[in-house]
Design a protein around this motif. Structure first.
Motif, mmCIF file in Angstrom:
data_model
loop_
_atom_site.group_PDB
_atom_site.id
_atom_site.type_symbol
_atom_site.label_atom_id
_atom_site.label_comp_id
_atom_site.label_asym_id
_atom_site.label_seq_id
_atom_site.Cartn_x
_atom_site.Cartn_y
_atom_site.Cartn_z
ATOM 1 N N ASN A 31 -16.066 -13.908 -12.554
ATOM 2 C CA ASN A 31 -14.663 -14.217 -12.459
ATOM 3 C C ASN A 31 -14.205 -15.185 -11.340
ATOM 4 O O ASN A 31 -13.126 -15.253 -10.863
ATOM 5 C CB ASN A 31 -13.828 -12.920 -12.284
ATOM 6 C CG ASN A 31 -13.862 -12.246 -11.177
ATOM 7 O OD1 ASN A 31 -14.758 -12.626 -10.096
ATOM 8 N ND2 ASN A 31 -13.069 -11.395 -10.534
ATOM 9 N N GLY A 32 -15.194 -16.029 -10.991
ATOM 10 C CA GLY A 32 -14.755 -17.163 -10.089
ATOM 11 C C GLY A 32 -14.575 -16.838 -8.759
ATOM 12 O O GLY A 32 -14.024 -17.755 -7.869
ATOM 13 N N LEU A 33 -15.101 -15.711 -8.382
ATOM 14 C CA LEU A 33 -14.910 -15.393 -7.015
ATOM 15 C C LEU A 33 -16.004 -16.214 -6.008
ATOM 16 O O LEU A 33 -15.655 -16.691 -4.999
ATOM 17 C CB LEU A 33 -15.227 -13.925 -6.610
ATOM 18 C CG LEU A 33 -14.057 -13.016 -6.631
ATOM 19 C CD1 LEU A 33 -14.504 -11.454 -6.548
ATOM 20 C CD2 LEU A 33 -12.974 -13.383 -6.200
ATOM 21 N N VAL A 34 -17.067 -16.431 -6.712
ATOM 22 C CA VAL A 34 -18.112 -17.348 -6.189
ATOM 23 C C VAL A 34 -18.326 -18.414 -6.900
ATOM 24 O O VAL A 34 -18.274 -18.347 -8.199
ATOM 25 C CB VAL A 34 -19.360 -16.805 -5.600
ATOM 26 C CG1 VAL A 34 -20.460 -17.525 -5.304
ATOM 27 C CG2 VAL A 34 -19.148 -15.183 -4.833
ATOM 28 N N ARG A 35 -18.600 -19.621 -6.442
ATOM 29 C CA ARG A 35 -18.656 -20.964 -7.368
ATOM 30 C C ARG A 35 -19.950 -21.370 -6.971
ATOM 31 O O ARG A 35 -20.513 -21.462 -6.086
ATOM 32 C CB ARG A 35 -17.706 -22.243 -6.434
ATOM 33 C CG ARG A 35 -17.545 -23.075 -7.603
ATOM 34 C CD ARG A 35 -16.876 -24.528 -7.024
ATOM 35 N NE ARG A 35 -17.057 -25.417 -7.620
ATOM 36 C CZ ARG A 35 -16.088 -26.060 -8.466
ATOM 37 N NH1 ARG A 35 -15.181 -25.375 -8.540
ATOM 38 N NH2 ARG A 35 -16.218 -27.225 -9.347
ATOM 39 N N ALA A 36 -20.548 -21.619 -8.303
ATOM 40 C CA ALA A 36 -22.094 -21.937 -8.494
ATOM 41 C C ALA A 36 -22.359 -23.323 -7.816
ATOM 42 O O ALA A 36 -21.357 -24.181 -7.771
ATOM 43 C CB ALA A 36 -22.235 -21.878 -10.050
ATOM 44 N N THR A 37 -23.510 -23.469 -7.361
ATOM 45 C CA THR A 37 -23.847 -24.579 -6.549
ATOM 46 C C THR A 37 -24.550 -25.514 -7.835
ATOM 47 O O THR A 37 -24.814 -26.591 -7.379
ATOM 48 C CB THR A 37 -24.657 -24.478 -5.268
ATOM 49 O OG1 THR A 37 -25.672 -23.640 -5.671
ATOM 50 C CG2 THR A 37 -23.899 -23.722 -4.468
ATOM 51 N N GLY A 38 -24.660 -24.892 -8.795
ATOM 52 C CA GLY A 38 -25.251 -25.529 -9.783
ATOM 53 C C GLY A 38 -25.218 -25.055 -11.171
ATOM 54 O O GLY A 38 -24.931 -23.909 -11.425
ATOM 55 N N GLY A 39 -25.059 -25.954 -12.190
ATOM 56 C CA GLY A 39 -24.887 -25.129 -13.625
ATOM 57 C C GLY A 39 -23.589 -25.413 -13.836
ATOM 58 O O GLY A 39 -22.562 -25.609 -12.964
ATOM 59 N N ASP A 40 -23.372 -24.370 -15.140
ATOM 60 C CA ASP A 40 -21.924 -24.320 -15.437
ATOM 61 C C ASP A 40 -21.592 -23.022 -16.096
ATOM 62 O O ASP A 40 -22.489 -22.178 -16.414
ATOM 63 C CB ASP A 40 -21.483 -25.435 -16.460
ATOM 64 C CG ASP A 40 -20.093 -25.735 -16.834
ATOM 65 O OD1 ASP A 40 -19.279 -25.317 -16.042
ATOM 66 O OD2 ASP A 40 -19.704 -26.414 -17.563
#
Lengths: 289, 295
Positions: free
Chosen positions: B53-62
């Protein structure tokens, strides 16, 4: 008299309004009497709100009885002069390991208790070594606690209590927050302390599999002791336990179900080998006929 | 539907303290699934759900929500968070309002709904978790552990999420409390078609309720299949600090001891059936009728 004894223990949580007038009285423990022998492994089961944590907090004088008496190692917990001695006799381990670890290095955390008791430095180190070894955490002695898993942290918390050399350890749901591996580690550690060091263990838990080796089980309900006996006696009463919001280990439930369907198994089976052995035996007998 | 493509997450990226918490995780969560997520402490499962739910933003990928990248410029994170509800561990620590009803109203109120709608949703959510009207005006602190937990879950349900993610919702509850909460989740899933993701340390619970299990280990998704297939890998699970339900071990132990029985059982009912089946095949079935109820 055993190491922990309670006679007609009553504890009321009293809610007061701003003028200190009593607004509500909640009887958390009602008339509990028990006597625990030194060296025993005792389990306390009960649903949420059954009064088991309140009972546990009486075992090292975190709470004092509203009525009745609790003796720890023969000392009345209401006696102010013996308070320190009571807490040295019975140590407590709680549910959340993160709330119990205070130092930034494992070995310092374990040494914190004895240091506060004024134990000489050499003796503190001796105890730290011994306790870390007993819980299998020697390799992590210089680690930072926040790098450890839940089970490891909980074992450090147990070592910290052991370092104060209590005769008795009370553990209030020590595995509730752990993964299966962490649960196994903690239970194995606690059983070893009991077997090898003779420390009296009071284990409060919601996991039925953890108590099948206990010497004695108390089941609390509505602040009273509803059932008392050996694991075989308690887990043989599957339907009663379920009525008290509890459960039995899967192996016991399976054996109970098979028995209801007419498979001639013993009344209370607590471990896997036992069930396997009996089933193999039954099949041999039947096929031989 | 939520799709993860090669999602990576590194803590303190670019510093000497860099640690990889997620390693190229790809998966798809389809609408209406009931999924169990297991893994030992520190395996990356909490980090994973916080990505959903977007609380943490991925550092890679989608990450795609219904086909649309959540990292696309202009994508409404607020919208995403009301559609993907996250119930943290020990959610009752987050109760803060004066009474139960007001607490549950907090979420929908922040969604900018009308007063009637807010109250309607709060009522519905509370009834879904089995909290009656006599509790509405109570302070959250007067409730038992299990009740508080259910009120906290209602607070998330009141936002009417399409996907509900729960991080160990039954930790610290007694067996009946565990069954009540899981039973209610199963009902929400069945009757409302809600997608539910359950993070759990109890293999027995997972085996009983979910249709699919994802296993995390060292930041990687190592298994993603039906409970039966996943628990068939019980030896590998043990190496990861996990386990299979106790009945699975019983079945294996029986088979090894020369008692022929299906070994892929994962619930008590299945094990009972499998064992009876073996005994009946031997012609022992007669005793069932002869003896009836236990002795």
């Amino acid at each position: 008299m055993g190491i922990i004894k309670a006679k007609n223990l009553i504890y009321n949580y009293i809610k007061r309004d701003e003028e200190e007038k009593v607004e509500e009285v909640n009887e958390a423990v009602k008339d509990v009497s028990l006597d625990i022998e030194a060296g025993q492994f005792v389990a306390v089961l009960g649903h949420n709100g059954s009064g088991k944590s309140t009972l546990a907090k009486h075992m090292n004088a975190l709470l004092l009885p509203s009525e009745g008496t609790v003796w720890i190692g023969g000392m009345d917990t209401k006696d102010d002069d013996s308070l320190l001695e009571v807490r040295r006799t019975a140590g407590m381990v709680f549910q959340n390991p993160d709330n119990q670890i205070i130092a930034s290095v494992v070995e310092e955390d374990v040494g914190f208790g004895p240091e506060n008791m004024g134990v000489p430095t050499d003796e503190i180190w001796r105890r730290v070594d011994e306790c870390l070894k007993a819980v299998g955490m020697t390799a992590y002695r210089r680690s930072s606690p926040d790098r450890l898993s839940g089970g490891q942290k909980q074992r450090v918390a147990i070592a910290g209590v052991m370092a104060m050399e209590p005769k008795c350890i009370v553990l209030d749901e020590p595995t509730a927050m752990l993964d299966p591996n962490g649960r196994r580690e903690v239970i194995r550690t606690v059983r070893e302390l009991n077997k090898k060091k003779g420390i009296t263990v009071i284990l409060i838990t919601h996991y039925m599999e953890e108590v099948i080796h206990a010497d004695r089980i108390y089941v609390m309900d509505e602040g009273e002791i509803a059932m008392e006996g050996t694991p075989e006696e308690i887990f043989g009463r599957v339907d009663e336990l379920k009525a008290l919001r509890l459960d039995v280990p899967q192996v016991t439930e399976l054996a109970h179900g098979l028995r209801k369907k007419g498979v001639p198994l013993s009344p209370c089976i607590l471990d896997v080998e036992e069930l396997v052995g009996e089933l193999v035996g039954i099949r041999k007998q039947r096929t031989a006929q | 539907m939520i799709t993860l493509r090669q999602v990576e997450y590194k803590y303190q990226e670019g510093t000497p303290m860099e640690t990889e918490a997620l390693h190229k995780v790809s998966l798809e969560i389809r609408d209406g699934e009931f999924i169990g997520l297991i893994g030992h402490t520190g395996s990356g499962k909490s980090t994973l759900i916080q990505h959903l739910n977007g609380l943490v933003r991925a550092t890679g990928g989608d990450i795609l929500y219904n086909g649309e990248s959540i990292y696309r410029e202009g994508f409404s994170m607020k919208e995403l968070r009301s559609r993907v509800g996250l119930v943290f561990q020990y959610p009752e620590h987050q109760l803060f309002e004066v009474d139960v009803f007001t607490d549950v109203c907090f979420g929908p109120k922040n969604q900018g709904l009308s007063k009637e709608e807010i109250e309607k949703r709060a009522r519905e959510a509370l009834s879904l978790v089995g909290i009656g009207e006599n509790y509405y005006k109570k302070s959250p602190f007067e409730l038992s552990g299990g009740e508080k937990r259910r009120v906290a879950i209602a607070g998330v349900l009141a936002m009417e999420p399409e996907v509900l993610i729960l991080d160990e919702p039954t930790a610290g509850l007694d067996p009946r409390g565990r069954d009540e909460i899981l039973g209610q989740l199963a009902r929400l899933h069945r009757e409302r078609g809600m997608t539910v993701i359950l993070v759990s340390h109890s293999m027995e619970d997972v085996a009983k309720y979910v249709d699919r299990i994802m296993v995390m280990n060292h930041g990687c998704l190592v298994f993603d299949d039906t409970p039966r297939v996943v628990f068939g890998h019980y030896k590998e699970l043990e190496e990861m600090g996990l386990a299979a339900p106790q009945v699975t071990y019983i079945a294996h132990a029986l088979a090894e001891a020369g008692f022929p029985v299906r070994t892929d059982v994962i619930t008590v009912e299945e094990a009972e059936e499998a064992i009876l089946c073996t005994l009946n095949m031997d012609g022992v079935g007669r005793m069932e009728k002869a003896d009836g109820e236990g002795r």
